[in-house]
Design a protein around this motif. Structure first.
Motif, PDB file in Angstrom:
ATOM      1  N   SER A 242       0.816  -1.225   0.000  1.00  0.00           N
ATOM      2  CA  SER A 242       0.000   0.000   0.000  1.00  0.00           C
ATOM      3  C   SER A 242       0.841   1.264   0.000  1.00  0.00           C
ATOM      4  O   SER A 242       0.326   2.355   0.250  1.00  0.00           O
ATOM      5  N   ASN A 243       2.126   1.141  -0.303  1.00  0.00           N
ATOM      6  CA  ASN A 243       3.051   2.275  -0.214  1.00  0.00           C
ATOM      7  C   ASN A 243       3.135   3.006  -1.553  1.00  0.00           C
ATOM      8  O   ASN A 243       3.967   2.685  -2.410  1.00  0.00           O
TER       9      ASN A 243
ATOM     10  N   LYS B  46      -7.984  -3.247  -1.082  1.00  0.00           N
ATOM     11  CA  LYS B  46      -7.861  -2.018  -0.310  1.00  0.00           C
ATOM     12  C   LYS B  46      -7.771  -0.831  -1.275  1.00  0.00           C
ATOM     13  O   LYS B  46      -7.272  -0.965  -2.392  1.00  0.00           O
ATOM     14  N   ARG B  47      -8.220   0.322  -0.810  1.00  0.00           N
ATOM     15  CA  ARG B  47      -8.232   1.493  -1.687  1.00  0.00           C
ATOM     16  C   ARG B  47      -6.831   1.865  -2.195  1.00  0.00           C
ATOM     17  O   ARG B  47      -6.669   2.200  -3.385  1.00  0.00           O
ATOM     18  N   PRO B  48      -5.780   1.824  -1.356  1.00  0.00           N
ATOM     19  CA  PRO B  48      -4.451   2.147  -1.894  1.00  0.00           C
ATOM     20  C   PRO B  48      -4.014   1.220  -3.021  1.00  0.00           C
ATOM     21  O   PRO B  48      -3.294   1.646  -3.933  1.00  0.00           O
ATOM     22  N   TRP B  49      -4.432  -0.058  -2.984  1.00  0.00           N
ATOM     23  CA  TRP B  49      -4.066  -0.973  -4.073  1.00  0.00           C
ATOM     24  C   TRP B  49      -4.656  -0.483  -5.389  1.00  0.00           C
ATOM     25  O   TRP B  49      -3.968  -0.481  -6.416  1.00  0.00           O
TER      26      TRP B  49
ATOM     27  N   LEU C  66      -2.496   0.691  -8.747  1.00  0.00           N
ATOM     28  CA  LEU C  66      -2.707   0.070 -10.052  1.00  0.00           C
ATOM     29  C   LEU C  66      -3.067   1.114 -11.108  1.00  0.00           C
ATOM     30  O   LEU C  66      -2.497   1.134 -12.205  1.00  0.00           O
ATOM     31  N   LYS C  67      -3.996   1.976 -10.785  1.00  0.00           N
ATOM     32  CA  LYS C  67      -4.507   2.940 -11.764  1.00  0.00           C
ATOM     33  C   LYS C  67      -3.490   4.029 -12.078  1.00  0.00           C
ATOM     34  O   LYS C  67      -3.342   4.453 -13.233  1.00  0.00           O
ATOM     35  N   GLU C  68      -2.749   4.476 -11.065  1.00  0.00           N
ATOM     36  CA  GLU C  68      -1.847   5.610 -11.249  1.00  0.00           C
ATOM     37  C   GLU C  68      -0.472   5.215 -11.771  1.00  0.00           C
ATOM     38  O   GLU C  68       0.186   6.021 -12.447  1.00  0.00           O
ATOM     39  N   TYR C  69      -0.029   3.977 -11.494  1.00  0.00           N
ATOM     40  CA  TYR C  69       1.350   3.629 -11.838  1.00  0.00           C
ATOM     41  C   TYR C  69       1.489   2.459 -12.810  1.00  0.00           C
ATOM     42  O   TYR C  69       2.528   2.322 -13.446  1.00  0.00           O
ATOM     43  N   PHE C  70       0.462   1.627 -12.948  1.00  0.00           N
ATOM     44  CA  PHE C  70       0.597   0.459 -13.817  1.00  0.00           C
ATOM     45  C   PHE C  70      -0.347   0.492 -15.018  1.00  0.00           C
ATOM     46  O   PHE C  70      -0.361  -0.453 -15.812  1.00  0.00           O
TER      47      PHE C  70
ATOM     48  N   THR D  63     -14.706   2.276  -4.477  1.00  0.00           N
ATOM     49  CA  THR D  63     -13.646   2.119  -5.480  1.00  0.00           C
ATOM     50  C   THR D  63     -13.222   3.487  -6.015  1.00  0.00           C
ATOM     51  O   THR D  63     -13.786   4.521  -5.664  1.00  0.00           O
ATOM     52  N   ASN D  64     -12.247   3.468  -6.908  1.00  0.00           N
ATOM     53  CA  ASN D  64     -11.797   4.701  -7.569  1.00  0.00           C
ATOM     54  C   ASN D  64     -12.359   4.800  -8.981  1.00  0.00           C
ATOM     55  O   ASN D  64     -11.730   5.343  -9.885  1.00  0.00           O
ATOM     56  N   VAL D  65     -13.560   4.259  -9.167  1.00  0.00           N
ATOM     57  CA  VAL D  65     -14.309   4.400 -10.416  1.00  0.00           C
ATOM     58  C   VAL D  65     -15.708   4.879 -10.073  1.00  0.00           C
ATOM     59  O   VAL D  65     -16.357   4.347  -9.166  1.00  0.00           O
ATOM     60  N   ARG D  66     -16.187   5.870 -10.791  1.00  0.00           N
ATOM     61  CA  ARG D  66     -17.531   6.402 -10.544  1.00  0.00           C
ATOM     62  C   ARG D  66     -18.591   5.551 -11.238  1.00  0.00           C
ATOM     63  O   ARG D  66     -18.404   5.097 -12.360  1.00  0.00           O
TER      64      ARG D  66
END
Length: 716
Positions: free
Chosen positions: A340-341, A367-370, A374-378, A407-410
């Motif tokens: 989660s870092n 978890k939300r950080p995962w 994924l979305k921001e870096y991979f 989630t981080n999707v609307r």
């Protein structure tokens, strides 16, 4: 000339050019090796990215990590990681550790049966060798950094000699490289009896997966809603949720293939439960399209991050007192510092190779950080990002918003059609939701706009049964119920799955079932024989008297290959435990094994009595806790290589079977201390059945009335 995959001219034409060291080594190998050597450049390894793998049929495998480092710029820290001299913080994982991790993953994650072979005979581990090639250094410079300073460290010197070859640019000549290949048995006067043709084929199919053709697929009848999700190219981001039996994984597979065809790029498919890897792979194989398997990476989040950390050369560093921490503290450490870092991935974002498409199954377990990592870096900018899940299977109690997964999707796209509408199992799922989840989650409406009431007048397919065992011998009673049900109803073993919560109970049942029925099983955990075998290997050459006597009893004490004797002794120990549990049931089986292994029933019983306390201490000493690392590897390996259509019964925990389905499920409810997610765990277990469910309540008083009433309502 060597056989290169891909061919050298194609490698030179790659959009992303190989490093100078990689190209130089490839040209050397192509020139020096004959066509019996197969050389794989950046082969597909399901998320792992080794530089070069050399394989020779009948001989073995060599993995080579290539570094263009200027060694004058580096020094080693206390863990022998590479530290840039001009920086106090820039540290790279030792390339030795990096290449050994690729080897470890080949055994523990990637190739079926390879880990099991290694456990039964450690010599299998030497089938795969490792080397590091330093392109900008000669052998003298390499030795001055990695070997000479540790001349007095005999353990380290032995480790290098046994596990790794260090190659300088001056070693790329015929004599030196031939000597290396002979030392690692890739050149030998006789073929390896360990690296069999079957093993060679398994490894090659993994390193160079075959193309999937349209003719290998099936005609799948998708609903209109499913088609919309699969072929929608406009909505790059989606969150998909569906009712029980709505075909979420079928949609995920279809979307994965079409997304690859749209983008022409790589697709990352992530789960939480690693056992779903083959389930998703099978679903994708049914899609009627042409595609290359090497474009699809299917794994779970933790294995994916572990592989990426190794690919990026990021060392995993633990505190000095790490071994003294309990398992929860260790998990918190890794979660905070790695999984989660976000800062860690931000610092290395320029070196990350992103994916064109990321699809996540079981998003309720993430978890939300995962999700943010994924979305921001991979994920490639503008790439496709689609999440699938069911909040009612939120067995880890992750954050929710408005009775749904956060989630981080609307927005949410729903699949409401249940393809099990004519089965009782759907009615039980609805009844469970109404009684247990009413105030917690949104109840599935199954496309019914006015009511959730079940029409019990309609005769439904399948069956739901409930059995309460308040006082019984768990394993023998479970075997009688399950085996007799299977026989009486003529259910083939392939259509049966046994689910529970306690691995220890399931291990006991697995042994009981195998030795009583004579049938094989398919489990997602280690057998008792495997546990004993690992324990025996811990003794090394310092065998206690009871082991020496046991090997002498079965005439294996003078055998050059101790593994054969150890494996036989482990089977006898398991058979004896079962005999003690039920003498009438297992006396014939134990007698047969004794005679098969060149002893007698009476002699083995005397041996067991004479050394009873020592054998009991051995089983206690080599407990699950002490063998935690090894057992975790076995469980991961068995989960990764789990197949539903194995022809045998399946035995698993509910957690490990989440996402799978089976025609007939025997669900064991024990009287254990559960966390607050017990209802979600129970619901997950119930909905693993496609048609027939038998709930066996072994002493769980708290759940008895609820389950009894629920099943009675559905069967009314």
């Amino acid at each position: 000339m060597a056989t290169l995959y891909p061919a050298l001219d194609l490698i030179r034409a790659h959009k992303v050019q190989p490093e100078l060291g990689e190209l130089h080594l490839l040209e050397f190998l192509d020139r020096e090796l004959d066509d019996s050597f197969e050389v794989f450049f950046n082969p597909f390894m399901n998320g792992d990215r080794p530089d070069i793998v050399i394989m020779k049929k009948g001989q073995g495998i060599l993995i080579i990590e290539v570094k263009d480092y200027n060694l004058d710029l580096y020094e080693l820290d206390k863990r022998k990681n590479f530290v840039v001299k001009s920086s106090d913080t820039k540290t790279f994982k030792s390339p030795i550790s990096q290449v050994l991790k690729y080897k470890e993953n080949l055994f523990e994650l990637h190739v079926d049966k390879l880990l099991e072979h290694k456990i039964k005979d450690y010599r299998f581990f030497n089938v795969v060798s490792c080397a590091v090639y330093f392109h900008n250094a000669n052998s003298s410079k390499i030795n001055s950094l990695l070997v000479d300073p540790f001349e007095q460290d005999k353990g380290y010197q032995k480790f290098l000699n046994k596990n790794i070859d260090l190659i300088g640019r001056d070693n790329l000549n015929t004599n030196d490289f031939t000597d290396l290949l002979k030392r690692r048995y890739l050149i030998s006067n006789k073929p390896s009896f360990l690296f069999t043709d079957d093993l060679y084929i398994s490894v090659k199919r993994f390193l160079k997966p075959p193309l999937h053709t349209r003719e290998q697929g099936e005609n799948i009848r998708y609903s209109r809603k499913q088609l919309d999700i699969i072929y929608d190219a406009t909505r790059k981001e989606q969150r998909i949720k569906g009712v029980v039996g709505s075909g979420k994984t079928t949609v995920l597979a279809g979307r994965a293939v079409q997304a690859h065809k749209r983008t022409g790029g790589r697709v990352l498919i992530l789960t939480f439960n690693i056992t779903l890897k083959n389930f998703i792979h099978d679903k994708i194989s049914k899609v009627r399209e042409d595609f290359a398997w090497e474009n699809f990476v299917i794994t779970n989040y933790h294995h994916f991050i572990n592989s990426e950390l190794n690919n990026l050369g990021i060392p995993i560093e633990v505190p000095d007192d790490f071994d003294n921490l309990d398992s929860q503290a260790k998990d918190r450490f890794f979660e905070s510092n790695y999984y989660s870092n976000k800062k860690l991935f931000e610092a290395n974002k320029d070196d990350i190779r992103p994916y064109d498409v990321i699809l996540v199954d079981e998003i309720q377990d993430y978890k939300r950080p995962w999700m943010e990592i994924l979305k921001e870096y991979f994920l490639q900018p503008g790439g496709e990002y689609v999440l699938f899940g069911d909040v009612k299977q939120n067995i880890y109690h992750n954050q929710t918003e408005g009775k749904d997964v956060a989630t981080n999707v609307r927005g949410v796209t729903e699949l409401k059609n249940c393809f099990r509408s004519d089965f009782k199992i759907k009615d039980l799922a609805i009844e469970f939701q109404k009684q247990v989840f009413q105030d917690k989650y949104e109840i599935d409406d199954f496309n019914k706009s006015t009511t959730l009431e079940i029409d019990f007048k309609t005769t439904k397919e399948g069956s739901i049964n409930y059995i309460h065992l308040p006082n019984a011998n768990a394993v023998s009673s479970l075997y009688t119920i399950i085996h007799q049900n299977a026989i009486n109803k003529d259910i083939p073993p392939n259509d049966i799955t046994i689910l529970g919560n306690s691995i220890e109970l399931l291990k006991d049942f697995d042994a009981y079932y195998r030795y009583a029925s004579g049938e094989r099983t398919n489990t997602m955990f280690e057998s008792h024989e495997m546990t004993f075998r690992i324990g025996l290997s811990k003794y090394g050459k310092s065998r206690p008297m009871w082991v020496k006597s046991g090997l002498r009893l079965i005439e294996r004490d003078m055998d050059y290959n101790e593994s054969r004797g150890y494996n036989q002794l482990c089977k006898l120990l398991v058979a004896h435990d079962l005999y003690i549990m039920n003498q009438e049931q297992f006396v014939k089986g134990l007698t047969y094994l004794c005679e098969k292994f060149k002893t007698s029933f009476d002699a083995f019983i005397k041996f067991s009595d004479d050394y009873g306390s020592e054998i009991k201490a051995f089983k206690t000493d080599f407990s699950t806790e002490r063998l935690g690392r090894e057992l975790k590897s076995i469980r991961n390996n068995k989960k990764i290589h789990f197949y539903l259509n194995s022809g045998t019964i399946k035995i698993s925990t509910i957690h490990s079977f989440k996402g799978w389905e089976c025609d007939t499920v025997f669900l064991i409810i024990e009287d254990l201390n559960f966390n607050e997610a017990f209802d979600e765990i129970l619901y997950t277990g119930i909905t693993r059945s496609k048609s027939n469910l038998v709930i066996i309540n072994y002493g769980n008083v708290e759940q008895h009335e609820k389950l009894k009433e629920m099943v009675a309502t559905v069967n009314h």
